[in-house]
Write a protein that holds these residues in place. Structure first.
Motif, PDB file in Angstrom:
ATOM      1  N   ARG A 266     -13.098  26.118  14.333  1.00 17.17           N
ATOM      2  CA  ARG A 266     -13.965  25.096  13.742  1.00 17.17           C
ATOM      3  C   ARG A 266     -13.509  24.712  12.340  1.00 17.17           C
ATOM      4  N   ALA A 267     -13.052  25.694  11.566  1.00 16.88           N
ATOM      5  CA  ALA A 267     -12.596  25.402  10.203  1.00 16.88           C
ATOM      6  C   ALA A 267     -11.407  24.447  10.218  1.00 16.88           C
ATOM      7  N   ASP A 268     -10.528  24.611  11.221  1.00 13.43           N
ATOM      8  CA  ASP A 268      -9.385  23.702  11.330  1.00 13.43           C
ATOM      9  C   ASP A 268      -9.838  22.304  11.724  1.00 13.43           C
ATOM     10  N   TRP A 269     -10.814  22.222  12.628  1.00 11.54           N
ATOM     11  CA  TRP A 269     -11.358  20.907  12.992  1.00 11.54           C
ATOM     12  C   TRP A 269     -11.912  20.203  11.754  1.00 11.54           C
ATOM     13  N   ASP A 270     -12.575  20.940  10.871  1.00  6.58           N
ATOM     14  CA  ASP A 270     -13.129  20.335   9.654  1.00  6.58           C
ATOM     15  C   ASP A 270     -12.017  19.727   8.800  1.00  6.58           C
ATOM     16  N   ILE A 271     -10.894  20.429   8.702  1.00  2.00           N
ATOM     17  CA  ILE A 271      -9.761  19.909   7.927  1.00  2.00           C
ATOM     18  C   ILE A 271      -9.172  18.682   8.605  1.00  2.00           C
ATOM     19  N   PHE A 272      -9.036  18.729   9.905  1.00  4.14           N
ATOM     20  CA  PHE A 272      -8.454  17.593  10.625  1.00  4.14           C
ATOM     21  C   PHE A 272      -9.329  16.344  10.489  1.00  4.14           C
ATOM     22  N   ARG A 273     -10.648  16.539  10.539  1.00  5.50           N
ATOM     23  CA  ARG A 273     -11.546  15.390  10.396  1.00  5.50           C
ATOM     24  C   ARG A 273     -11.500  14.855   8.960  1.00  5.50           C
ATOM     25  N   ALA A 274     -11.444  15.751   7.990  1.00  4.25           N
ATOM     26  CA  ALA A 274     -11.420  15.314   6.595  1.00  4.25           C
ATOM     27  C   ALA A 274     -10.159  14.537   6.263  1.00  4.25           C
ATOM     28  N   THR A 275      -9.066  14.822   6.969  1.00  4.37           N
ATOM     29  CA  THR A 275      -7.809  14.129   6.708  1.00  4.37           C
ATOM     30  C   THR A 275      -7.516  13.031   7.731  1.00  4.37           C
ATOM     31  N   GLY A 276      -8.426  12.821   8.679  1.00  2.80           N
ATOM     32  CA  GLY A 276      -8.270  11.717   9.628  1.00  2.80           C
ATOM     33  C   GLY A 276      -7.204  11.922  10.676  1.00  2.80           C
ATOM     34  N   VAL A 277      -6.843  13.178  10.969  1.00  3.46           N
ATOM     35  CA  VAL A 277      -5.786  13.428  11.959  1.00  3.46           C
ATOM     36  C   VAL A 277      -6.321  14.143  13.191  1.00  3.46           C
ATOM     37  N   ALA A 278      -7.644  14.186  13.365  1.00  2.68           N
ATOM     38  CA  ALA A 278      -8.218  14.918  14.497  1.00  2.68           C
ATOM     39  C   ALA A 278      -7.711  14.382  15.832  1.00  2.68           C
ATOM     40  N   HIS A 279      -7.388  13.079  15.879  1.00  6.19           N
ATOM     41  CA  HIS A 279      -6.928  12.483  17.138  1.00  6.19           C
ATOM     42  C   HIS A 279      -5.560  13.022  17.568  1.00  6.19           C
ATOM     43  N   LEU A 280      -4.835  13.658  16.637  1.00  9.75           N
ATOM     44  CA  LEU A 280      -3.519  14.194  16.961  1.00  9.75           C
ATOM     45  C   LEU A 280      -3.570  15.608  17.507  1.00  9.75           C
ATOM     46  N   MET A 281      -4.686  16.287  17.311  1.00 11.68           N
ATOM     47  CA  MET A 281      -4.729  17.716  17.542  1.00 11.68           C
ATOM     48  C   MET A 281      -5.252  18.109  18.914  1.00 11.68           C
ATOM     49  N   SER A 282      -5.298  17.175  19.819  1.00 11.06           N
ATOM     50  CA  SER A 282      -5.634  17.460  21.207  1.00 11.06           C
ATOM     51  C   SER A 282      -4.973  16.391  22.049  1.00 11.06           C
ATOM     52  N   ILE A 283      -4.989  16.591  23.347  1.00 12.13           N
ATOM     53  CA  ILE A 283      -4.362  15.614  24.230  1.00 12.13           C
ATOM     54  C   ILE A 283      -5.160  14.318  24.160  1.00 12.13           C
ATOM     55  N   SER A 284      -4.594  13.317  23.520  1.00 13.51           N
ATOM     56  CA  SER A 284      -5.285  12.045  23.325  1.00 13.51           C
ATOM     57  C   SER A 284      -4.434  10.922  23.898  1.00 13.51           C
ATOM     58  N   GLY A 285      -4.934   9.712  23.740  1.00 14.26           N
ATOM     59  CA  GLY A 285      -4.187   8.560  24.210  1.00 14.26           C
ATOM     60  C   GLY A 285      -2.830   8.433  23.549  1.00 14.26           C
ATOM     61  N   LEU A 286      -2.761   8.817  22.268  1.00 14.86           N
ATOM     62  CA  LEU A 286      -1.494   8.736  21.552  1.00 14.86           C
ATOM     63  C   LEU A 286      -0.449   9.647  22.195  1.00 14.86           C
ATOM     64  N   HIS A 287      -0.846  10.889  22.541  1.00 16.06           N
ATOM     65  CA  HIS A 287       0.109  11.815  23.149  1.00 16.06           C
ATOM     66  C   HIS A 287       0.568  11.321  24.515  1.00 16.06           C
ATOM     67  N   VAL A 288      -0.382  10.865  25.324  1.00  8.72           N
ATOM     68  CA  VAL A 288      -0.018  10.394  26.660  1.00  8.72           C
ATOM     69  C   VAL A 288       0.890   9.176  26.563  1.00  8.72           C
ATOM     70  N   THR A 289       0.591   8.258  25.654  1.00 12.55           N
ATOM     71  CA  THR A 289       1.421   7.068  25.483  1.00 12.55           C
ATOM     72  C   THR A 289       2.816   7.437  25.004  1.00 12.55           C
ATOM     73  N   MET A 290       2.895   8.351  24.030  1.00 10.80           N
ATOM     74  CA  MET A 290       4.201   8.796  23.538  1.00 10.80           C
ATOM     75  C   MET A 290       4.993   9.483  24.647  1.00 10.80           C
ATOM     76  N   PHE A 291       4.316  10.293  25.450  1.00 11.82           N
ATOM     77  CA  PHE A 291       4.991  10.961  26.559  1.00 11.82           C
ATOM     78  C   PHE A 291       5.510   9.926  27.557  1.00 11.82           C
ATOM     79  N   ALA A 292       4.685   8.904  27.844  1.00 17.28           N
ATOM     80  CA  ALA A 292       5.113   7.851  28.766  1.00 17.28           C
ATOM     81  C   ALA A 292       6.346   7.133  28.232  1.00 17.28           C
ATOM     82  N   TRP A 293       6.369   6.884  26.913  1.00 19.18           N
ATOM     83  CA  TRP A 293       7.509   6.189  26.307  1.00 19.18           C
ATOM     84  C   TRP A 293       8.785   7.029  26.408  1.00 19.18           C
ATOM     85  N   LEU A 294       8.677   8.322  26.075  1.00 22.11           N
ATOM     86  CA  LEU A 294       9.842   9.202  26.158  1.00 22.11           C
ATOM     87  C   LEU A 294      10.292   9.384  27.609  1.00 22.11           C
TER      88      LEU A 294
END
Length: 808
Positions: A266-294
Motif C-alpha cells: 500500500r505504501a508503494d501505491w501511495d507513492i505511485f499515485r502521488a507521482t502519477g505513475v500508478a498506471h504503469l505499475m500493473s498490467i494496463s492498456g499501456l503495457h498491452v499496447t506496447m507489447f502489441a507494438w513489439l
C-alpha cells in the motif's frame, strides 16, 4: 442521399446511440421485467428501417434519419444490457442461505490472493448441500479462508480458532463448508463501489470457509487440469517471490508479469499515485499496447524472412494480426483484467478496420472502438480507467500530435514527439483526473518522462524474460529500486500533489473540453478560451453548513465508528473506523478519499477509545491531516502516541466553532487512574447550536450511561450515535429516556458476527418511537442541523440495480 454515402453518414450517430443507450440503462435503480427489454430490442430494427431504407429516405431529411439511427441503436443497447443484467440476477444467492453452513464442492477458478489474515480465492461451484439436501448457489463465489480466531455469530460474537489455510492452487477441486452472504460493500459519497466490482467480475456471493475445530475439515479432492492459465500464473508468481528477496520489488514484478496488483504494498501505491505513475505499475492498456507494438515488429521481421509467406499475406498485415493475437495471449496470462480486455478489444477493432482497407475519420474509429468495448462490457462505462483511456486516445487523435513534427527525425524528433504527447495528455486529463479522484500529481509529467520508457523498455521486458531466465528478475528488481528512489524524491516534495473538492459531472466535462482546446493546434486566441472552461473543476467548493449550523456524516465503514462533523469552517472526525488487514483499513479505504473529495481539512481527530474498530484507520487520517489535533482516551504507550501526541479527553472540556458548541461528557479525569475496560473510557461528545444537538457516545455501556444520567448531564439531543453499535450492553431504558433522540444512527457491519444491533435494543428504540438508521440499510448517513428531521442515505441516493437490497 438514399445510397451508401447516406448510410455511411448514419454510422456515427448509430455508434453514439449505442454508447448513450447503455449509459441510460446503467442509471436504473431497479430492473424492469425481462420482456420489457425484449420489446426494446424488437423496436430497434423498426427504427433502423425507418432511418436506412431508401423509400423512407424520400420523405425524411438526413438529420431526422440520423436521429432515428441513434435512437435505434440506443434502444437496442438499452434492451441488450438490461436483458443481460436480468439473466445474471437470476443466479443470485437465495437470501435464505445467508449465514447458513453449506457444504460445497467446487473448483478454484483463479490465482489465490494471500495476506496475513489468510487467503482469498474464487470458487466455481459444482454442487452444494444444506443439511444433506441439494441447494442452488451462484455459479461463481468469492471466498476467504482465514487463520487465527474468526467467525462466531449471534449476539455473543465469539469466534473460533480456525485451521490454518491449506496451500490451494487454481484448478483444484475442493469440498468445504462455507458460510455465505449476498455481495455487500460500503456505500459512501465518492467511494469505491465494491458491489459493482463484484458484479463486473461475475461474483454473486461472498463468504468464508468454516474451518473451526467443530467443522468438517476442507478436503482437496483432485487437480482437475481446469484453468491452466491461472495455474501457470500462480506458479510464476510463487517463483518470483522465491527468487526476489525484497518483497516490495517482488510484488511489483509479479504485478507486471501476472497482473497481481494485490502483491504491491500500500505504501508503494501511495507513492505511485502521488507521482502519477500508478498506471504503469500493473498490467494496463499501456503495457498491452506496447507489447502489441513489439510483437508486431517481431512478427513483421520474421515474416519478411520468407518470400513464400509474403506472397501469401503482406508483411504489414501479418505483423498487425500477429501483434494483436500475441497481445491477447499476454493479456490472458496477466489475468485478463478489465483494462486488458478493453485494450485488446480496441486493438482488435482498429486492426480489423485497417485490414479491411477502410479509411475512416478518426472520430469514427475512436467511437467504434468505444462502442465495441461498451457492447462487450457495458459496466465499463462506470470505471474511471475506461474514461481515462479513451479520453487520452481521443485527445491524441484530436490534437494530431505528430503534425508539427513531421520533419523531425532521429532521437531528438522522437523525444520531442513523446514529450509533447505526454504534455498534451497531462493537460487534457487533469480536469478529468480531478473529477474522478479529487487529486492530481503536479510532478506527474516529470515522473512519467522517465518512468514510462524505464518501465516499458527496461523493467517490463526484464520481468517478462525472467519467466525464461529467473536471474533476470534480479536485474528487474535493481531497475525498480533505481526508479523507486527517483519517485520517492518526487513524492516527498511538498507540492507533489494538489487536491480539490470533487466537482459535479458538468464541471469535469467542461474542464476536459477546456484542456483539449489548450492542447489543440489552434491559434492562441482560440486556445485561451479553454482556460475559463477549466476553472469550475479547479475552483469547485463542496457545500458547507452555514454559520451556526453543523452536519454529521456517519461513514459506511463496516463494523466500527467514523463520523465526520462539519461546521461552517471547521471539521472534527470522531473515530476512524476499523482495520481490515495489514494493507487495508477504513482510513485509507474510505475516510481519506472522503475527506479529499469534500476538501475537508480536519481540525481535530477524536478517538473515543483504543479498540481497533475505532482507531484502525487513524494512521491514514493522521498522515493525510498533519494539522489535526488528536483528542483521545488512548493510553500513553499506544502506538498512535508516537505519530501524534494525544490530549486526553476529559469531561468538562468545551470549545465553540462557528456558533456551534462542543462538550465532552465522559470520561472523568479520575477514570484514567482506575482499571476500566476500554469501552468504559469512550470519549462522549455532545454537539449543539442551541436549537439542535447530537450525542456521539462511542462504546459506553450501561454503567457509564447510568452515571451520566445520575450526574444530570445535558443528554437530550435530536440525534444519537447509538452506543456500542447497538450491543445489548448499552442503550439502557433510562439512558434513552434521558436522551430522547428523534433519530438514532447505528454504525455496524452487514451480518456482523456480534449480532449488532441486538433485537432487544432495537425493541427499546421502537417502544420510544425513535427512528433507527443503520449503515447496512442506509450506507453513509448524513444529518444536518438545518434539516433535523431528515437523514440522507447514500445507499438510497445512489441506488442502482446491482446494489444489494438489505431486507428490512
Amino acid at each position: 442521399m438514399a445510397g451508401r454515402p447516406a448510410i455511411a453518414r448514419l454510422l456515427f450517430p448509430a455508434l453514439l446511440g449505442l454508447v448513450l443507450g447503455t449509459a441510460v440503462q446503467l442509471q436504473q435503480a431497479a430492473l424492469h421485467a425481462w420482456p420489457v427489454y425484449v420489446c426494446f430490442m424488437l423496436l430497434a430494427p423498426v427504427l433502423w428501417a425507418l432511418a436506412a431504407t431508401k423509400f423512407i429516405a424520400k420523405y425524411l431529411a438526413i438529420g431526422w434519419r440520423m436521429v432515428l439511427a441513434a435512437l435505434a441503436c440506443g434502444v437496442l443497447a438499452f434492451g441488450l444490457t438490461g436483458l443481460r443484467a436480468s439473466v445474471f440476477l437470476n443466479d443470485a444467492l437465495d437470501a435464505g442461505l445467508e449465514g447458513r453452513d453449506v457444504a460445497v464442492t467446487g473448483v478454484i477458478a483463479a490465482m489465490p490472493q494471500h495476506n496475513e489474515a489468510g487467503v482469498r480465492f474464487r470458487l466455481e461451484v459444482e454442487s452444494a448441500q444444506l443439511m444433506d439436501k441439494p441447494v442452488r448457489l451462484p455459479p461463481s463465489i468469492y471466498l476467504g479462508w482465514y487463520s487465527g480466531v474468526f467467525g462466531g455469530s449471534g449476539a455473543g460474537g465469539v469466534g473460533e480458532l480456525q485451521r490454518q489455510p491449506a496451500a490451494i492452487e487454481a484448478g483444484e477441486r475442493w469440498q468445504m463448508t462455507l458460510r455465505l452472504k449476498a455481495p455487500h460493500g460500503g456505500s459512501n459519497p465518492h467511494g469505491f463501489d465494491y458491489e459493482l466490482w463484484l458484479w463486473e467480475q461475475g461474483l454473486q456471493a461472498t463468504g468464508y470457509v468454516r474451518a473451526g475445530p467443530k467443522d468438517p475439515p476442507p478436503q482437496r479432492l483432485a487437480q482437475t487440469g481446469m484453468h491452466p492459465v491461472e495455474r501457470a500464473r500462480q506458479q510464476v508468481r510463487d517463483r518470483i517471490f522465491e527468487r526476489v528477496a525484497e518483497r516490495k520489488y517482488a510484488g511489483l514484478i509479479a504485478a507486471l508479469v501476472v497482473g497481481d496488483q494485490n502483491a504491491i504494498d500500500r505504501a508503494d501505491w501511495d507513492i505511485f499515485r502521488a507521482t502519477g505513475v500508478a498506471h504503469l505499475m500493473s498490467i494496463s492498456g499501456l503495457h498491452v499496447t506496447m507489447f502489441a507494438w513489439l510483437a508486431a515488429l517481431a512478427v513483421g521481421w520474421l515474416w519478411r524472412r520468407s518470400e513464400y509467406l509474403c506472397l501469401r499475406l503482406p508483411a504489414p498485415s501479418a505483423a498487425l494480426a500477429g501483434g494483436v493475437l500475441l497481445a491477447t495471449a499476454y493479456a490472458f496470462f496477466s489475468g485478463w483484467g478489465v483494462p486488458s480486455q478493453r485494450t485488446v478489444l480496441m486493438l482488435a477493432t482498429v486492426g480489423l478496420l485497417r485490414l479491411s482497407g477502410k479509411q475512416w475519420p478518426w472520430p469514427h474509429v475512436w467511437l467504434l472502438a468505444c462502442a465495441v468495448v461498451v457492447a462487450m462490457d457495458p459496466w465499463a462505462l462506470l470505471q474511471a480507467g475506461f474514461w481515462l483511456s479513451f479520453v487520452a486516445v481521443g485527445v491524441l487523435f484530436a490534437t494530431d500530435s505528430g503534425a508539427d513534427s513531421v520533419d523531425r527525425t532521429g532521437a531528438r524528433g522522437h523525444f520531442y514527439s513523446m514529450f509533447r504527447e505526454q504534455w498534451v495528455i497531462t493537460l487534457a486529463l487533469t480536469p478529468l483526473t480531478l473529477l474522478l479522484f479529487g487529486q492530481v500529481s503536479v510532478v506527474g509529467l516529470v515522473a512519467n518522462a522517465l518512468a514510462i520508457p524505464w518501465v516499458t523498455l527496461v523493467v517490463t521486458p526484464l520481468a517478462m524474460l525472467g519467466v525464461l531466465a529467473a536471474p533476470l528478475w534480479d536485474l528487474a528488481a535493481l531497475a525498480i529500486a533505481a526508479m523507486a528512489w527517483y519517485l520517492q524524491l518526487l513524492a516527498a516534495l511538498p507540492f507533489a500533489t494538489v487536491s480539490v473538492a470533487q466537482a459535479p459531472l458538468w464541471a469535469g466535462a467542461a474542464g476536459v473540453v477546456g484542456g483539449l482546446l489548450l492542447a489543440m493546434q489552434l491559434p492562441w486566441s482560440l486556445r485561451l478560451m479553454g482556460l475559463p472552461l477549466m476553472l469550475p473543476v479547479l475552483l469547485w467548493q463542496a457545500p458547507r453548513p452555514l454559520q451556526g449550523q453543523f452536519e454529521l456524516l456517519a461513514a459506511d465503514i463496516g463494523q466500527g465508528n467514523a463520523v465526520l462533523v462539519r461546521t461552517a469552517r471547521h471539521v472534527l472526525m470522531y473515530d476512524a473506523g476499523p482495520r481490515f488487514s495489514r494493507e487495508s483499513d477504513a482510513g485509507h479505504r474510505v475516510l481519506v478519499p472522503l475527506l479529499r473529495a469534500l476538501d475537508a481539512p480536519v481540525d481535530m481527530l477524536m478517538l473515543s477509545h483504543r479498540d481497533s474498530d475505532h482507531v484502525g484507520g487513524a494512521l491514514a487520517v493522521l498522515a493525510m491531516q498533519p494539522q489535526a489535533v488528536l483528542l483521545s482516551s488512548i493510553e500513553d504507550d499506544h502506538e498512535l502516541q508516537a505519530v501524534r501526541r494525544a490530549t486526553r479527553c476529559v469531561a468538562g472540556q468545551r470549545w465553540r466553532w462557528d456558533g456551534v458548541d462542543f462538550e465532552v461528557l465522559h470520561p472523568r479525569a479520575g477514570d484514567y487512574d482506575a482499571a476500566n475496560k476500554s469501552n468504559a473510557m469512550s470519549c462522549t461528545l455532545r454537539i449543539s447550536n442551541g436549537v439542535q444537538s447530537a450525542l456521539l457516545a462511542g462504546d459506553i455501556e450501561q454503567a457509564q450511561e447510568a452515571r451520566l444520567v445520575a450526574e444530570g448531564a445535558s443528554l437530550k439531543v435530536d440525534v444519537l450515535l447509538v452506543p456500542h453499535h447497538g450491543s445489548k450492553t448499552s442503550s439502557s431504558a433510562a439512558f434513552l429516556d434521558a436522551v430522547q433522540p428523534r433519530i438514532a444512527l447505528v454504525q455496524a457491519g452487514y451480518r456482523n458476527r456480534f449480532g449488532h444491533p441486538a433485537e432487544p435494543v432495537l425493541a427499546r428504540y421502537a417502544e420510544r418511537h425513535i427512528r433507527v438508521v443503520d449503515s447496512p440499510h442506509c450506507g453513509a448517513a448524513t444529518w444536518q442541523s438545518a434539516h433535523p428531521l431528515d437523514v440522507k442515505c447514500q445507499r438510497t441516493e445512489g441506488l442502482r440495480y446491482w446494489h444489494h437490497r438489505v431486507p428490512s
